[in-house]
Design an enzyme around this catalytic site. Structure first.
Site, PDB file in Angstrom:
ATOM      1  CG  ASP A 242      -1.853   1.156   1.342  1.00 32.47           C
ATOM      2  OD1 ASP A 242      -2.111   1.812   0.310  1.00 32.47           O
ATOM      3  OD2 ASP A 242      -2.347   1.438   2.457  1.00 32.47           O
ATOM      4  CB  CYS A 282      -5.795  -1.190  -1.118  1.00 29.63           C
ATOM      5  SG  CYS A 282      -4.645   0.078  -0.542  1.00 29.63           S
TER       6      CYS A 282
END
Ligand code: CP
Ligand code: NVA
Length: 325
Positions: A242, A282
Protein backbone atom coordinates in the site's frame (compact mmCIF):
# COMPACT_ATOMS: atom_id res chain seq x y z
CA UNK A 1 -54.72 25.72 30.42
CA UNK A 2 -53.70 22.87 28.16
CA UNK A 3 -56.17 20.00 28.54
CA UNK A 4 -54.76 17.01 30.46
CA UNK A 5 -55.44 14.75 27.52
CA UNK A 6 -52.98 16.65 25.33
CA UNK A 7 -50.33 16.69 28.02
CA UNK A 8 -50.80 12.95 28.51
CA UNK A 9 -50.52 12.38 24.74
CA UNK A 10 -47.28 14.39 24.57
CA UNK A 11 -45.83 12.56 27.57
CA UNK A 12 -46.77 9.20 26.11
CA UNK A 13 -45.09 9.97 22.78
CA UNK A 14 -41.96 11.26 24.53
CA UNK A 15 -41.73 8.07 26.61
CA UNK A 16 -42.29 5.88 23.55
CA UNK A 17 -39.59 7.65 21.55
CA UNK A 18 -37.07 8.18 24.31
CA UNK A 19 -35.01 5.05 23.67
CA UNK A 20 -36.48 3.95 20.34
CA UNK A 21 -34.02 3.38 17.49
CA UNK A 22 -34.94 3.21 13.81
CA UNK A 23 -32.44 0.47 13.09
CA UNK A 24 -29.78 -1.73 14.62
CA UNK A 25 -26.53 0.23 15.11
CA UNK A 26 -25.11 -2.85 16.83
CA UNK A 27 -24.85 -4.38 13.34
CA UNK A 28 -22.23 -1.76 12.42
CA UNK A 29 -19.03 -2.84 10.65
CA UNK A 30 -16.14 -0.80 12.02
CA UNK A 31 -13.38 -3.43 11.99
CA UNK A 32 -12.89 -7.06 11.01
CA UNK A 33 -11.73 -8.13 14.46
CA UNK A 34 -15.18 -7.38 15.89
CA UNK A 35 -16.76 -9.99 13.59
CA UNK A 36 -17.02 -13.64 14.52
CA UNK A 37 -14.69 -15.60 12.18
CA UNK A 38 -17.69 -17.55 10.82
CA UNK A 39 -19.40 -14.25 9.90
CA UNK A 40 -16.22 -13.06 8.18
CA UNK A 41 -16.05 -16.24 6.10
CA UNK A 42 -19.79 -16.00 5.41
CA UNK A 43 -19.29 -12.45 4.10
CA UNK A 44 -16.44 -13.57 1.83
CA UNK A 45 -18.56 -16.31 0.28
CA UNK A 46 -21.51 -13.92 0.11
CA UNK A 47 -19.41 -11.40 -1.80
CA UNK A 48 -18.49 -14.07 -4.34
CA UNK A 49 -22.18 -14.98 -4.64
CA UNK A 50 -23.10 -11.31 -5.20
CA UNK A 51 -20.47 -11.24 -7.95
CA UNK A 52 -21.68 -14.45 -9.62
CA UNK A 53 -25.42 -13.82 -9.22
CA UNK A 54 -26.12 -10.07 -9.31
CA UNK A 55 -29.79 -10.64 -10.18
CA UNK A 56 -30.34 -12.33 -6.86
CA UNK A 57 -29.58 -9.02 -5.12
CA UNK A 58 -31.53 -6.59 -7.34
CA UNK A 59 -34.09 -5.84 -4.61
CA UNK A 60 -31.90 -6.46 -1.55
CA UNK A 61 -31.85 -2.73 -0.66
CA UNK A 62 -35.09 -1.80 -2.44
CA UNK A 63 -36.15 1.68 -1.40
CA UNK A 64 -33.46 1.96 1.27
CA UNK A 65 -31.41 5.15 1.49
CA UNK A 66 -27.69 4.85 2.29
CA UNK A 67 -25.51 7.81 3.34
CA UNK A 68 -21.92 7.93 2.05
CA UNK A 69 -20.10 10.45 4.22
CA UNK A 70 -16.51 11.44 3.35
CA UNK A 71 -13.92 13.50 5.24
CA UNK A 72 -11.27 12.39 2.73
CA UNK A 73 -11.09 11.87 -1.01
CA UNK A 74 -11.95 8.54 -2.65
CA UNK A 75 -12.36 6.83 -6.00
CA UNK A 76 -13.01 3.15 -5.22
CA UNK A 77 -14.90 3.46 -1.95
CA UNK A 78 -17.23 6.15 -3.16
CA UNK A 79 -17.93 4.62 -6.57
CA UNK A 80 -18.22 1.00 -5.45
CA UNK A 81 -20.68 1.93 -2.70
CA UNK A 82 -22.64 4.29 -4.88
CA UNK A 83 -23.01 1.79 -7.73
CA UNK A 84 -23.47 -1.13 -5.32
CA UNK A 85 -26.38 0.53 -3.50
CA UNK A 86 -28.01 1.40 -6.83
CA UNK A 87 -27.51 -2.18 -8.12
CA UNK A 88 -29.63 -3.42 -5.23
CA UNK A 89 -32.46 -0.91 -5.63
CA UNK A 90 -31.30 1.43 -2.86
CA UNK A 91 -30.67 5.16 -2.91
CA UNK A 92 -27.07 6.28 -2.28
CA UNK A 93 -26.46 9.87 -1.18
CA UNK A 94 -22.89 11.23 -1.20
CA UNK A 95 -22.14 13.72 1.56
CA UNK A 96 -18.90 15.69 1.55
CA UNK A 97 -18.07 16.38 5.19
CA UNK A 98 -16.38 19.65 4.25
CA UNK A 99 -19.45 21.15 2.59
CA UNK A 100 -21.91 19.88 5.22
CA UNK A 101 -22.63 21.06 8.73
CA UNK A 102 -20.57 18.24 10.18
CA UNK A 103 -18.04 21.08 10.14
CA UNK A 104 -20.23 23.14 12.51
CA UNK A 105 -22.28 20.83 14.72
CA UNK A 106 -21.41 18.14 17.27
CA UNK A 107 -20.62 14.84 15.57
CA UNK A 108 -23.00 13.01 17.93
CA UNK A 109 -25.90 15.29 16.92
CA UNK A 110 -25.21 15.41 13.21
CA UNK A 111 -24.87 11.64 12.90
CA UNK A 112 -28.07 11.11 14.87
CA UNK A 113 -29.86 13.34 12.41
CA UNK A 114 -28.42 11.44 9.43
CA UNK A 115 -29.62 8.22 11.01
CA UNK A 116 -33.20 9.57 10.97
CA UNK A 117 -33.02 9.88 7.16
CA UNK A 118 -30.90 6.89 6.18
CA UNK A 119 -31.08 3.14 6.85
CA UNK A 120 -27.30 2.73 6.70
CA UNK A 121 -24.35 5.11 6.97
CA UNK A 122 -20.93 4.52 5.40
CA UNK A 123 -18.28 6.96 6.64
CA UNK A 124 -14.62 7.65 5.80
CA UNK A 125 -12.96 9.69 8.53
CA UNK A 126 -9.55 10.61 9.89
CA UNK A 127 -10.00 9.35 13.44
CA UNK A 128 -11.20 5.88 14.41
CA UNK A 129 -12.62 7.43 17.59
CA UNK A 130 -15.06 9.40 15.45
CA UNK A 131 -16.49 6.17 14.07
CA UNK A 132 -16.93 4.86 17.61
CA UNK A 133 -18.84 8.07 18.42
CA UNK A 134 -20.96 7.61 15.30
CA UNK A 135 -21.87 4.05 16.24
CA UNK A 136 -22.77 5.17 19.74
CA UNK A 137 -25.14 7.90 18.59
CA UNK A 138 -26.46 6.61 15.27
CA UNK A 139 -29.84 4.88 15.19
CA UNK A 140 -28.76 2.76 12.21
CA UNK A 141 -25.65 0.70 11.41
CA UNK A 142 -22.41 2.44 10.42
CA UNK A 143 -19.81 1.01 8.02
CA UNK A 144 -16.17 2.09 8.23
CA UNK A 145 -15.04 3.25 4.78
CA UNK A 146 -11.46 3.80 6.11
CA UNK A 147 -10.05 5.59 9.10
CA UNK A 148 -6.57 6.03 10.56
CA UNK A 149 -6.63 2.57 12.11
CA UNK A 150 -8.59 0.25 9.82
CA UNK A 151 -9.87 -0.23 6.29
CA UNK A 152 -12.17 -3.19 6.89
CA UNK A 153 -14.07 -3.04 3.59
CA UNK A 154 -10.68 -3.28 1.87
CA UNK A 155 -9.59 -6.20 4.03
CA UNK A 156 -12.88 -7.99 3.43
CA UNK A 157 -12.52 -7.50 -0.32
CA UNK A 158 -8.89 -8.59 -0.28
CA UNK A 159 -9.61 -11.91 1.40
CA UNK A 160 -12.59 -12.40 -0.91
CA UNK A 161 -10.20 -11.90 -3.83
CA UNK A 162 -7.67 -14.34 -2.40
CA UNK A 163 -10.49 -16.85 -1.83
CA UNK A 164 -11.67 -16.31 -5.40
CA UNK A 165 -8.21 -17.23 -6.71
CA UNK A 166 -7.11 -19.99 -4.33
CA UNK A 167 -10.49 -21.53 -3.39
CA UNK A 168 -9.53 -21.85 0.27
CA UNK A 169 -7.79 -19.51 2.70
CA UNK A 170 -6.57 -21.42 5.74
CA UNK A 171 -2.84 -22.16 5.51
CA UNK A 172 -2.00 -19.51 2.91
CA UNK A 173 0.68 -16.88 3.54
CA UNK A 174 0.17 -13.19 2.73
CA UNK A 175 3.25 -10.94 2.82
CA UNK A 176 2.55 -7.27 3.40
CA UNK A 177 5.53 -5.08 2.52
CA UNK A 178 5.42 -1.44 3.59
CA UNK A 179 3.71 0.82 6.11
CA UNK A 180 2.04 -0.77 9.16
CA UNK A 181 -1.10 1.27 8.44
CA UNK A 182 -4.90 0.93 8.33
CA UNK A 183 -4.85 -1.53 5.42
CA UNK A 184 -2.13 -3.59 7.10
CA UNK A 185 -4.17 -3.76 10.33
CA UNK A 186 -7.28 -4.97 8.52
CA UNK A 187 -5.21 -7.60 6.71
CA UNK A 188 -3.86 -8.81 10.07
CA UNK A 189 -7.43 -8.92 11.44
CA UNK A 190 -8.61 -10.83 8.36
CA UNK A 191 -5.73 -13.28 8.61
CA UNK A 192 -6.72 -14.02 12.20
CA UNK A 193 -10.31 -14.67 11.11
CA UNK A 194 -9.42 -16.91 8.20
CA UNK A 195 -6.26 -18.79 9.17
CA UNK A 196 -3.97 -16.92 6.77
CA UNK A 197 -0.40 -16.30 7.96
CA UNK A 198 0.30 -12.57 7.60
CA UNK A 199 3.98 -11.58 7.39
CA UNK A 200 4.63 -7.85 7.61
CA UNK A 201 7.93 -6.30 6.49
CA UNK A 202 8.29 -2.65 7.47
CA UNK A 203 11.13 -0.15 7.92
CA UNK A 204 12.08 0.88 11.48
CA UNK A 205 9.47 3.17 12.97
CA UNK A 206 6.62 2.01 10.72
CA UNK A 207 5.49 -1.20 12.40
CA UNK A 208 1.82 -2.13 12.68
CA UNK A 209 0.21 -1.34 16.04
CA UNK A 210 1.24 -3.79 18.72
CA UNK A 211 -2.31 -4.16 20.07
CA UNK A 212 -3.49 -5.28 16.62
CA UNK A 213 -0.68 -7.84 16.31
CA UNK A 214 -1.10 -9.11 19.87
CA UNK A 215 -4.87 -9.38 19.54
CA UNK A 216 -4.48 -11.48 16.38
CA UNK A 217 -1.86 -13.70 18.01
CA UNK A 218 -4.07 -14.15 21.08
CA UNK A 219 -6.68 -15.60 18.69
CA UNK A 220 -4.11 -18.14 17.49
CA UNK A 221 -3.12 -16.28 14.32
CA UNK A 222 0.33 -16.56 12.81
CA UNK A 223 1.63 -13.00 12.41
CA UNK A 224 5.29 -12.42 11.56
CA UNK A 225 6.87 -9.00 11.86
CA UNK A 226 10.21 -8.34 10.21
CA UNK A 227 12.25 -5.53 8.70
CA UNK A 228 13.41 -7.77 5.85
CA UNK A 229 11.07 -7.76 2.82
CA UNK A 230 12.76 -10.86 1.35
CA UNK A 231 12.09 -12.80 4.52
CA UNK A 232 8.42 -11.77 4.43
CA UNK A 233 7.84 -12.76 0.80
CA UNK A 234 9.62 -16.14 1.06
CA UNK A 235 6.97 -18.82 0.63
CA UNK A 236 4.19 -16.21 0.29
CA UNK A 237 1.09 -16.88 -1.80
CA UNK A 238 0.27 -13.17 -1.93
CA UNK A 239 2.57 -10.13 -1.96
CA UNK A 240 0.69 -7.01 -0.92
CA UNK A 241 1.66 -3.37 -0.61
CA UNK A 242 0.00 0.00 0.00
CA UNK A 243 1.10 3.61 -0.21
CA UNK A 244 3.93 4.82 2.01
CA UNK A 245 2.04 8.10 2.59
CA UNK A 246 -1.54 7.60 3.70
CA UNK A 247 -4.15 10.34 3.61
CA UNK A 248 -3.37 12.51 6.62
CA UNK A 249 0.39 11.68 6.52
CA UNK A 250 1.22 14.11 3.72
CA UNK A 251 3.41 16.34 5.93
CA UNK A 252 5.78 13.38 6.40
CA UNK A 253 6.10 12.58 2.69
CA UNK A 254 9.81 13.32 2.35
CA UNK A 255 10.85 11.44 5.49
CA UNK A 256 8.70 8.49 4.55
CA UNK A 257 10.03 8.19 1.01
CA UNK A 258 13.54 8.05 2.50
CA UNK A 259 12.60 5.56 5.20
CA UNK A 260 10.86 3.16 2.80
CA UNK A 261 13.76 2.89 0.33
CA UNK A 262 14.33 -0.83 -0.21
CA UNK A 263 10.67 -1.69 0.48
CA UNK A 264 9.41 -1.41 -3.08
CA UNK A 265 7.50 -4.37 -4.49
CA UNK A 266 9.28 -4.95 -7.79
CA UNK A 267 10.60 -7.75 -9.97
CA UNK A 268 13.66 -8.20 -7.77
CA UNK A 269 11.63 -8.67 -4.59
CA UNK A 270 9.07 -10.85 -6.37
CA UNK A 271 11.93 -13.13 -7.46
CA UNK A 272 12.28 -14.03 -3.77
CA UNK A 273 8.59 -15.08 -3.66
CA UNK A 274 7.18 -18.26 -5.21
CA UNK A 275 6.25 -18.05 -8.91
CA UNK A 276 2.57 -18.43 -8.14
CA UNK A 277 2.43 -15.45 -5.72
CA UNK A 278 -0.32 -12.94 -6.52
CA UNK A 279 0.51 -9.22 -6.40
CA UNK A 280 -2.04 -7.08 -4.60
CA UNK A 281 -2.44 -3.37 -3.87
CA UNK A 282 -5.54 -1.59 -2.57
CA UNK A 283 -4.90 1.40 -4.89
CA UNK A 284 -4.36 4.27 -5.46
CA UNK A 285 -0.80 3.18 -6.34
CA UNK A 286 2.29 5.29 -6.71
CA UNK A 287 4.22 3.63 -9.50
CA UNK A 288 7.93 3.82 -8.82
CA UNK A 289 7.48 4.23 -5.05
CA UNK A 290 5.83 1.38 -3.13
CA UNK A 291 5.41 -0.69 -6.31
CA UNK A 292 7.07 -0.69 -9.70
CA UNK A 293 4.87 -0.22 -12.74
CA UNK A 294 6.17 -3.56 -13.97
CA UNK A 295 4.96 -5.39 -10.84
CA UNK A 296 1.60 -3.62 -10.89
CA UNK A 297 1.04 -4.60 -14.53
CA UNK A 298 2.58 -8.06 -14.24
CA UNK A 299 0.70 -11.26 -15.00
CA UNK A 300 0.61 -12.01 -11.29
CA UNK A 301 -1.15 -8.75 -10.45
CA UNK A 302 -4.80 -8.97 -9.41
CA UNK A 303 -5.14 -5.30 -8.39
CA UNK A 304 -7.96 -4.52 -10.79
CA UNK A 305 -9.95 -7.58 -9.71
CA UNK A 306 -9.40 -6.37 -6.16
CA UNK A 307 -10.75 -2.93 -7.07
CA UNK A 308 -13.78 -4.44 -8.81
CA UNK A 309 -14.42 -6.79 -5.92
CA UNK A 310 -14.94 -3.84 -3.57
CA UNK A 311 -18.37 -3.47 -5.12
CA UNK A 312 -19.34 -7.14 -4.80
CA UNK A 313 -18.03 -7.59 -1.26
CA UNK A 314 -19.73 -4.42 -0.03
CA UNK A 315 -23.01 -5.28 -1.75
CA UNK A 316 -23.23 -8.49 0.20
CA UNK A 317 -22.05 -6.73 3.38
CA UNK A 318 -24.80 -4.10 3.13
CA UNK A 319 -27.49 -6.66 2.33
CA UNK A 320 -26.33 -8.80 5.27
CA UNK A 321 -26.23 -5.87 7.69
CA UNK A 322 -29.74 -4.86 6.69
CA UNK A 323 -30.79 -8.52 6.51
CA UNK A 324 -31.88 -8.19 2.91
CA UNK A 325 -30.39 -11.65 2.24
N1 CP B 1 -8.75 1.43 -1.96
C1 CP B 1 -9.50 2.52 -1.66
O1 CP B 1 -10.16 2.61 -0.61
O2 CP B 1 -9.52 3.46 -2.63
P1 CP B 1 -10.14 4.92 -2.49
O3 CP B 1 -9.34 5.65 -1.46
O4 CP B 1 -10.02 5.53 -3.86
O5 CP B 1 -11.57 4.81 -2.05
N1 NVA C 1 -3.46 3.57 3.55
C1 NVA C 1 -4.13 4.38 2.56
C2 NVA C 1 -5.22 3.58 1.91
C3 NVA C 1 -5.94 4.28 0.80
C4 NVA C 1 -7.02 3.45 0.23
C5 NVA C 1 -4.66 5.65 3.20
O1 NVA C 1 -5.15 5.59 4.33
O2 NVA C 1 -4.58 6.70 2.57
Amino acid sequence: MTPDSRIAAARQLLAQRRHAKRGKPERSFLSIHELAPEDFLHLLRGGLDAKANPDRYRRALAGRPVALLFQKTSTRTRCSFEVGVGDMGGQPVYIDWRTSNFTLGELSDEIRVLSRYFDLIMARVYRHEDLLTMREHSEVPVINGLDDRYHPCQGLTDYMTVLEYFGELAGLKLAYVGDGNNVCHSLIDGGAASGVHVAVAHPAGYAPREDVVERARAKGAQVTITQDPREAVAGADVVYTDTWVSMGDEAQTEARIKAFAGFQVNAELLAAAPDHALVMHCLPAHRGLEISGEALDSESSVVFDQAENRKHAQKYLMAWILKGV
